[in-house]
Design an enzyme around this catalytic site. Structure first.
Site, mmCIF file in Angstrom:
data_model
loop_
_atom_site.group_PDB
_atom_site.id
_atom_site.type_symbol
_atom_site.label_atom_id
_atom_site.label_comp_id
_atom_site.label_asym_id
_atom_site.label_seq_id
_atom_site.Cartn_x
_atom_site.Cartn_y
_atom_site.Cartn_z
ATOM 1 N N GLN A 182 -10.589 56.548 -39.543
ATOM 2 C CA GLN A 182 -11.675 56.589 -40.458
ATOM 3 C C GLN A 182 -12.186 55.564 -41.108
ATOM 4 O O GLN A 182 -13.533 55.600 -41.348
ATOM 5 C CB GLN A 182 -11.298 57.600 -41.511
ATOM 6 C CG GLN A 182 -10.851 59.150 -40.777
ATOM 7 C CD GLN A 182 -10.770 60.059 -41.863
ATOM 8 O OE1 GLN A 182 -9.670 60.255 -42.547
ATOM 9 N NE2 GLN A 182 -11.679 60.740 -42.369
ATOM 10 N N GLY A 214 -7.208 62.722 -48.638
ATOM 11 C CA GLY A 214 -6.301 61.863 -47.476
ATOM 12 C C GLY A 214 -7.573 61.051 -46.756
ATOM 13 O O GLY A 214 -8.533 61.596 -46.483
ATOM 14 N N CYS A 221 -13.719 66.953 -44.270
ATOM 15 C CA CYS A 221 -13.235 65.941 -43.765
ATOM 16 C C CYS A 221 -14.287 64.945 -44.236
ATOM 17 O O CYS A 221 -15.540 65.149 -43.974
ATOM 18 C CB CYS A 221 -12.878 65.789 -42.328
ATOM 19 S SG CYS A 221 -12.372 64.346 -41.602
ATOM 20 N N LEU A 222 -13.922 63.680 -45.026
ATOM 21 C CA LEU A 222 -14.910 62.618 -44.924
ATOM 22 C C LEU A 222 -15.474 61.847 -44.075
ATOM 23 O O LEU A 222 -16.654 61.378 -44.260
ATOM 24 C CB LEU A 222 -13.837 61.459 -45.749
ATOM 25 C CG LEU A 222 -13.185 61.903 -47.170
ATOM 26 C CD1 LEU A 222 -12.474 60.577 -47.760
ATOM 27 C CD2 LEU A 222 -14.344 62.169 -48.114
ATOM 28 N N HIS A 281 -3.538 67.307 -41.681
ATOM 29 C CA HIS A 281 -5.053 67.115 -41.454
ATOM 30 C C HIS A 281 -5.149 65.615 -40.841
ATOM 31 O O HIS A 281 -5.627 65.128 -40.041
ATOM 32 C CB HIS A 281 -5.722 67.506 -42.628
ATOM 33 C CG HIS A 281 -7.188 66.793 -42.326
ATOM 34 N ND1 HIS A 281 -8.393 67.885 -42.326
ATOM 35 C CD2 HIS A 281 -7.978 65.830 -42.404
ATOM 36 C CE1 HIS A 281 -9.563 67.019 -42.359
ATOM 37 N NE2 HIS A 281 -9.175 65.739 -42.304
ATOM 38 N N GLU A 282 -4.442 64.647 -41.898
ATOM 39 C CA GLU A 282 -4.510 63.245 -41.726
ATOM 40 C C GLU A 282 -3.524 62.931 -40.011
ATOM 41 O O GLU A 282 -3.980 62.031 -39.514
ATOM 42 C CB GLU A 282 -3.920 62.588 -42.897
ATOM 43 C CG GLU A 282 -4.648 62.795 -44.204
ATOM 44 C CD GLU A 282 -6.154 62.646 -43.927
ATOM 45 O OE1 GLU A 282 -6.544 61.705 -43.207
ATOM 46 O OE2 GLU A 282 -7.049 63.305 -44.491
ATOM 47 N N HIS A 333 -5.459 63.039 -37.213
ATOM 48 C CA HIS A 333 -6.675 62.135 -37.107
ATOM 49 C C HIS A 333 -5.955 60.907 -36.294
ATOM 50 O O HIS A 333 -6.564 60.268 -35.344
ATOM 51 C CB HIS A 333 -6.823 61.576 -38.563
ATOM 52 C CG HIS A 333 -8.071 62.187 -39.080
ATOM 53 N ND1 HIS A 333 -9.293 62.149 -38.545
ATOM 54 C CD2 HIS A 333 -8.282 62.635 -40.129
ATOM 55 C CE1 HIS A 333 -9.864 62.680 -39.549
ATOM 56 N NE2 HIS A 333 -9.645 63.222 -40.396
#
Ligand code: CO
Length: 152
Positions: free
Chosen positions: A50, A45, A87-88, A129-130, A133
């Site tokens: 991000q 995701g 996480c990216l 999670h997304e 953000h």
């Protein structure tokens, strides 16, 4: 077009993102770029902040399919699961996070049509999670045992 994935420490990751109000070509381009960037990074995701754009849009790419969620809102959250997350925007780390096991979300697609979905298991984890953000929350705020991720 690939976009650069912002890393932890950049204040854009801590913003409460603004709702999307225009379902236009620039939103479509943002979503296309997020999809390409997510696939290139082999993540589950990616949220708009991000890639440096603090608006309420995320993409999720899991076994159940590829989803674009614009202005997503939880309808309900049920149960509990505990599992690993990364996480990216927090490269090289992983942690154990408690999440609901099942969630229902309402959201718009890129044309502004409203839908809902129910996600469970890893899909629910990715959605949670997304969505965090979009409120400036990183999984590291919630995780136990933040550790160095194993090399892939
Ligand atoms: Co993340």
């Amino acid at each position: 077009m690939l976009r650069e994935i912002v890393q932890v420490g950049d204040p854009v990751l801590r913003k409460v993102c603004e709702p999307v109000t225009r379902y236009d070509a620039s939103l479509a381009a943002l979503l296309d770029d997020m999809k390409e960037t997510l696939r290139a990074a082999e993540g589950a995701g990616l949220a708009a902040p991000q890639v440096g754009v603090p608006v309420r849009a995320v993409v999720v790419d899991v076994e159940e399919g590829y989803f674009e969620l614009i202005n997503p809102v939880f309808v309900w959250q049920k149960g509990e699961q505990v599992g690993p997350e990364g996480c990216l925007s927090v490269r090289g780390k992983a942690g154990t996070v408690r999440r609901p096991d099942k969630v229902k979300v309402v959201f718009s697609d890129r044309r502004g049509d409203r839908y809902s979905l129910v996600a469970r298991g890893f899909f629910a984890r990715a959605v949670c999670h997304e969505l965090d953000h979009l409120d400036g929350i990183l999984y590291t705020d919630k995780a136990e045992n933040i550790r160095d991720a194993e090399d892939e």
